[in-house]
Scaffold this active site. Structure first.
Site, PDB file in Angstrom:
ATOM      1  N   ASP A 194       0.858  -1.185   0.000  1.00 51.99           N
ATOM      2  CA  ASP A 194       0.000   0.000   0.000  1.00 51.99           C
ATOM      3  C   ASP A 194       0.888   1.226   0.000  1.00 51.99           C
ATOM      4  O   ASP A 194       2.023   1.178   0.508  1.00 51.99           O
ATOM      5  CB  ASP A 194      -0.905   0.020   1.239  1.00 51.99           C
ATOM      6  CG  ASP A 194      -2.183   0.825   1.018  1.00 51.99           C
ATOM      7  OD1 ASP A 194      -2.075   2.061   0.832  1.00 51.99           O
ATOM      8  OD2 ASP A 194      -3.263   0.236   1.023  1.00 51.99           O
ATOM      9  N   THR A 245     -16.692   1.155   2.450  1.00 48.41           N
ATOM     10  CA  THR A 245     -15.250   1.197   2.658  1.00 48.41           C
ATOM     11  C   THR A 245     -14.824   2.633   2.920  1.00 48.41           C
ATOM     12  O   THR A 245     -15.572   3.582   2.631  1.00 48.41           O
ATOM     13  CB  THR A 245     -14.502   0.686   1.416  1.00 48.41           C
ATOM     14  OG1 THR A 245     -14.739   1.594   0.320  1.00 48.41           O
ATOM     15  CG2 THR A 245     -14.952  -0.710   1.031  1.00 48.41           C
ATOM     16  N   LYS A 256     -12.165   1.364 -14.930  1.00 48.56           N
ATOM     17  CA  LYS A 256     -12.668   0.055 -14.515  1.00 48.56           C
ATOM     18  C   LYS A 256     -13.184  -0.753 -15.702  1.00 48.56           C
ATOM     19  O   LYS A 256     -13.070  -1.986 -15.716  1.00 48.56           O
ATOM     20  CB  LYS A 256     -13.760   0.225 -13.453  1.00 48.56           C
ATOM     21  CG  LYS A 256     -13.256   0.794 -12.134  1.00 48.56           C
ATOM     22  CD  LYS A 256     -12.195  -0.100 -11.497  1.00 48.56           C
ATOM     23  CE  LYS A 256     -11.795   0.367 -10.114  1.00 48.56           C
ATOM     24  NZ  LYS A 256     -10.819  -0.530  -9.463  1.00 48.56           N
ATOM     25  N   TYR A 313     -13.293   7.169 -13.664  1.00 51.20           N
ATOM     26  CA  TYR A 313     -13.412   5.921 -12.912  1.00 51.20           C
ATOM     27  C   TYR A 313     -14.051   4.839 -13.771  1.00 51.20           C
ATOM     28  O   TYR A 313     -13.548   3.706 -13.847  1.00 51.20           O
ATOM     29  CB  TYR A 313     -14.243   6.159 -11.645  1.00 51.20           C
ATOM     30  CG  TYR A 313     -14.260   4.979 -10.708  1.00 51.20           C
ATOM     31  CD1 TYR A 313     -13.220   4.759  -9.820  1.00 51.20           C
ATOM     32  CD2 TYR A 313     -15.321   4.076 -10.709  1.00 51.20           C
ATOM     33  CE1 TYR A 313     -13.221   3.675  -8.951  1.00 51.20           C
ATOM     34  CE2 TYR A 313     -15.337   2.986  -9.851  1.00 51.20           C
ATOM     35  CZ  TYR A 313     -14.282   2.793  -8.970  1.00 51.20           C
ATOM     36  OH  TYR A 313     -14.294   1.706  -8.121  1.00 51.20           O
TER      37      TYR A 313
END
Length: 259
Positions: free
Chosen positions: A41, A195, A164, A160
């Site tokens: 990360d 999240t 994707k 986005y």
């Protein structure tokens, strides 16, 4: 370590974006099933915190700072898996960012590239650098985290959606190319999941709470998803239980795209 089973015992997995959200949940689930882990990360402290928690309960895990847009970081992360655990069997390309709510007519190239570089280039680099290590093990499994927005559009989210959607077809191309190598490549398409990424995106909007309620209403099941629900799919695709699946799109969206 208390485990549900050991379907991934002896396997080595590299999970990007492992410090939080779907990445963290996936890392935990893979560890439960017996995999050794390289947790990467850009938030190294978060990855190290998770590593400490997993090793405390008997899992094998190493944290590493990793910018998925940098080839050198990928080389280092994959080399760490090989040097520390003997190879690499599973790659979870999870790291990603959301785009802000900018309409196309006001979207500048820098913002466009910032999303594509992480969400798409990062996945390509994962395939590029992890592929040889997977081949040396005689095969393996790659799980690319796409999105329902890689299948359907959303106003204000063009970068986005584009990133994707590209991951979806990159996955299929890689699956066809690597099938003779016994490397399976599949994509996971979550609906909106509770999240930190989704929460922060909503908080950054003036209409965040209204949007939250609209998103809930858009899922026929009547709620947003949980990270563990996506992690279950990741563990399935990582295991031999999904041995006849490659180039597939596993949609986990509470009915969002069924409408």
């Amino acid at each position: 370590m208390s485990t549900t089973d050991q379907t991934l015992a002896g396997k080595v997995a590299l999970v990007t974006g492992a410090a939080s959200g779907i990445g963290e949940a996936s890392a935990r689930k893979l560890a439960e099933h017996g995999a050794a882990l390289i947790l990467t990360d850009i938030d190294q402290a978060g990855a190290e915190t998770l590593t400490t928690k997993l090793t405390a309960i008997g899992a094998k895990a190493i944290a590493v700072h990793h910018d998925v847009t940098k080839p050198d970081d990928w080389d280092r992360a994959v080399s760490l898996a090989v040097e520390s655990f003997g190879g690499l069997d599973i790659l979870v390309n999870n790291a990603g960012i959301a785009s802000d709510n900018t309409d196309l007519m006001n979207l500048d190239l820098e913002k466009w590239h910032s999303v594509l570089s992480i969400n798409l280039d990062g996945v390509f680099l994962g395939l590029r650098y992890a592929g040889p290590a997977l081949e040396k093990r005689g095969g393996g499994s790659v799980i690319n985290i796409s999105s329902i927005l890689g299948k359907v559009g959303l106003p204000g989210a063009a970068p986005y959606c584009a990133s994707k959607g590209a991951v979806t077809l990159l996955t299929k191309s890689a699956a066809l190319e690597w099938a003779p190598l016994n490397i399976r490549v599949n994509s996971v398409h979550p609906g909106f999941v509770e999240t930190p990424l989704v929460t922060q995106t909503l908080e950054d909007r003036e209409d965040g709470e209204d949007m939250h309620q609209l998103l809930i209403a858009a899922h026929p099941i009547g709620r947003l998803g949980q990270a563990d629900e996506i992690a279950n799919a990741v563990a399935f695709l990582a295991s031999d239980e999904s041995s006849f699946m490659t180039g597939s799109e596993l949609v986990i969206d509470g009915g969002y795209t069924a409408q």
